[in-house]
Every structure is written in C-alpha cells, then in structure tokens.
Write an enzyme that holds these catalytic residues in place. Structure first.
Site, PDB file in Angstrom:
ATOM      1  N   GLU A 154     -11.226   3.205  -8.709  1.00 14.16           N
ATOM      2  CA  GLU A 154     -10.876   1.998  -8.311  1.00 14.16           C
ATOM      3  C   GLU A 154     -11.515   1.680  -6.910  1.00 14.16           C
ATOM      4  OE1 GLU A 154      -6.670   1.913  -8.310  1.00 14.16           O
ATOM      5  OE2 GLU A 154      -6.584   2.950 -10.369  1.00 14.16           O
ATOM      6  N   SER A 179       0.793  -1.082  -0.040  1.00 13.94           N
ATOM      7  CA  SER A 179       0.226   0.185   0.289  1.00 13.94           C
ATOM      8  C   SER A 179       0.843   1.274  -0.087  1.00 13.94           C
ATOM      9  CB  SER A 179      -0.812  -0.002   1.096  1.00 13.94           C
ATOM     10  OG  SER A 179      -1.731  -1.184   1.164  1.00 13.94           O
ATOM     11  N   SER A 218      -2.444  -8.667 -11.055  1.00 10.59           N
ATOM     12  CA  SER A 218      -3.603  -9.395 -11.766  1.00 10.59           C
ATOM     13  C   SER A 218      -3.586  -9.066 -13.089  1.00 10.59           C
ATOM     14  CB  SER A 218      -5.095  -8.559 -11.200  1.00 10.59           C
ATOM     15  OG  SER A 218      -5.187  -8.585  -9.765  1.00 10.59           O
ATOM     16  N   ARG A 266     -33.669 -26.517   3.132  1.00 12.22           N
ATOM     17  CA  ARG A 266     -32.980 -27.423   4.239  1.00 12.22           C
ATOM     18  C   ARG A 266     -33.676 -27.636   5.720  1.00 12.22           C
ATOM     19  NH1 ARG A 266     -29.034 -31.514   4.282  1.00 12.22           N
ATOM     20  NH2 ARG A 266     -27.687 -31.349   6.331  1.00 12.22           N
TER      21      ARG A 266
END
Length: 386
Positions: A245, A135, A161, A271
C-alpha cells in the site's frame, strides 16, 4: 522530463501499458470532469475497466483474474496518475481489498468474491479509519460480537474510499476488546446486509470524483464465514499488506511529480512576461532543474522497490521511506510549479490546480508522514542497538 530507460518492466508490461493508456484516454479522461461534479465515478465504468483487464491484474486465472503480477497493477497506477485522474478507486479495490482476500481468504471466499471483483461487478472498500481512530488502529471501537455462526457488528467508520460504490467492505473490528491489537479481526461485510448504512458522500479538499464516505454498522449480522483468516489476526494482516500500500502511494507520487514538471515546462515556454518567456528566467530553470533531479531520484527509488515487491522481498520500512519521500516530493512539486503558472495556476479548471488539491491527502492517507518517520526512526535505533 528527461526520458530514462526503465528495466523493472518487461515487454509484456509495456504492451499492457499501451492498452491501459488507450483505455484511460478514451473511457476515463473525457468524462472525469462530469464525475468530479457528481462526486462519484459511475459503476458501469468499473465494468468497462474489468472487461479491459485493469482490475485486480495480479489475481490468478482460477479466480477470474488475468494472472499478471504487481508490475501490471503498477502500470495501472502510473497511467491513472499520468492522466491526472484521482476519481477511479481502482487502487483500493485491486491493491488492497483483492489482495487481502487473495492472501488471507479461504478457497470458498476467493471463489465467491474475486471473479466479481475482477470483472467489475463487485467493488471493494477497506474500512479501518474511525472518527476517533486514524493511524492508530489499536484505538478502533467498532465491535464484532460472536453469536453462534455469525458476528454482530456495531460501530462507525469514516473517510472510506469507494464507500458509496462498494459492494464488499473489508471491515476492521474488535472481536476481543481486552486483547489490544490482538483483538482485531477482518470481516467482509456485504453492503446489502441489513443494518449496514452508508452516510453522506464526504466533500473533500481534493479528489472530488473519488467517493469517500461515512459507514454505519447498526448491529449488522454477518456470517462468521466472512471473516478473513483467524480471529484476532486482523492487525497482523493489515501490517502485512502495508508495504504494498505504501509503495503504491510512492509510485503515484513520483509519476504525478514527473507529469506536473512536464506541464510546467510546456507552459513556461509559451507564457511571456517582461518581454520574454517565463522559461527564459534563470529562476524558472533552476526551480525545475532542482525538482527534476529529485523526481529522478524518486523514480529510481520506486523502480527498485517495485522490483523487490515483484520478488516478494519488499520491506515495509523501506516502503515507508519511499512513501514519505515521494508524497512529500509530490506536494513540493505541485506547489512550486503552481507558482510558475501564476494566477492561472489558482484556477480550478487548470490541471495544475487540481493536482495541487489532490496531492495534499497523500501525506495523510496510507499512514501519515509522521507515522512513516516514527517507524523509520524506530528501525534506525533498533539497528544501531544490535
């Protein structure tokens, strides 16, 4: 989840959403398990996505784009999240790399790279993080030394990435090591350049289909014409795009939370335990009610910030607040909902287990949660001192 009308997207955005959803369901969802096993999304998928208009949606038509806006990019982010697809690295490509080139690139750079990014022939990555600098970008060690009309780049990046697939890597490098943040420049490195080398495709806790790599620069000689903007302005460029971002991370987090709650409602209605469905227990209803309320707040927040981004007035600290809140919420939702799935939730073939593993990185990527708290805290005390 309760369906609520949304006003941030217009009719054109919603028509685009339907087309994106059809593409996602036909071309991505059936193949994603195979990509998870392989650790990468094939490059031909990018060509299909480009042909369908999913890449670089807000790039002007003059550069091969569709001429849309951030809302169209947000639609792609939402539909990928809704389908629980973490493999295709379209967001890094479109909301980061293409945005840097569009905002800070020269006319020649835009015409050279953007058309290929729009049609999927060129895949983009951003290389900031290093083994000793995450960072804190001021701590990067990768050097770019000027040599005539070129830079010679030496260094190493990690956790990148799209690193295995990329053709273009926007690389943060020190062009003036003595100048601190003002000594960082952004240089586009074409991965066919001699001296550039990809390391291994990293094995991660989650997002197994998303290729994530180490990158090595062994005296890579790059034309100075590949630098974005002025020398030494790289840190400012990175900060300028951070609001978008962070918002993208927040949007994804809120959609994943909504989606997971929907899965959990469906599962707990079927369930059974102790003679009744899991949904019949008050605890189940209370847990899901609490999570649904928080997720509704996240949706209201992100929709407001999408509107600000569309208007060009999004503040990076506000975006940081959204990123902090929505990614924390995403992690909370997948954890508490997995508990309601019981043992089934711990099996990796179930969507909830995959969502749980994928979620953890969101509190780190794009600025760690602690960094978000720091910048928010600084703003609070700066405002109080005025």
């Amino acid at each position: 989840m309760l369906e609520r009308p949304r006003t941030v997207f217009d009719e054109g955005h919603e028509l685009f959403r339907r087309a994106v959803r059809r593409f996602v369901e036909a071309e991505l969802v059936p193949h994603h398990p195979a990509w998870e096993a392989a650790g990468i999304v094939p490059r031909d998928v990018w060509l299909k996505a480009g042909a369908a208009g999913l890449l670089c949606c807000d790039i002007p038509t003059d550069y091969g784009g569709a001429g849309g806006d951030f809302g169209h990019c947000a639609v792609v982010t939402e539909e990928l999240a809704r389908a629980n697809l973490s493999g295709p690295g379209f967001v890094v490509h479109s909301d980061m790399v293409a945005t840097y080139i569009t905002r800070f690139g020269s006319e020649e750079q835009k015409r050279r790279w953007l058309p290929g990014m729009c049609d999927g022939n060129l895949i983009g990555a951003v290389a900031m993080t290093e083994p000793d600098a995450g960072s804190d970008l001021k701590g990067i060690r990768t050097r770019a030394v000027r040599d005539g009309d070129h830079y010679v780049i030496s260094g190493q990046k990690t956790y990148i990435s799209n690193g295995q697939n990329a053709h273009l890597v926007v690389t943060a490098a020190k062009t003036d090591p003595a100048a601190g943040a003002r000594g960082i420049s952004l240089i586009v490195v074409e991965t066919s350049t001699p001296g550039f080398r990809r390391g291994r495709n990293l094995h991660k806790l989650g997002m197994p289909a998303a290729d994530t790599s180490e990158l090595f620069y062994d005296e890579v000689r790059v034309p100075a014409a590949n630098r974005l903007g002025e020398e030494g302005h790289g840190f400012a460029m990175l900060m300028t795009n951070l609001a978008r971002e962070r918002l993208v991370q927040a949007v994804r987090g809120s959609v994943v939370a909504e989606t997971v709650i929907g899965w959990t409602v469906s599962y707990t209605r079927e369930r059974k335990a102790f003679g009744q469905t899991i949904a019949d227990f008050q605890n189940t209803r209370f847990v899901l009610a609490e999570l649904a309320a928080k997720t509704a707040a996240a949706r209201a927040l992100t929709d407001r910030l999408i509107a600000l981004q569309l208007a060009g007035t999004l503040d990076p600290v506000e975006a940081g607040m959204a990123k902090l809140f929505c990614t924390d919420l995403q992690c909370e939702v997948v954890d508490r909902c997995l508990q309601l799935f019981g043992g089934a939730g711990y099996m990796m073939e179930t969507p909830i287990a995959k969502a749980y593993a994928d979620a953890r990185v969101t509190r780190i990527a794009g600025g760690a949660a602690e960094v978000m708290k720091e910048i928010i805290g600084r703003r609070l005390f700066a405002d109080a001192g005025r």
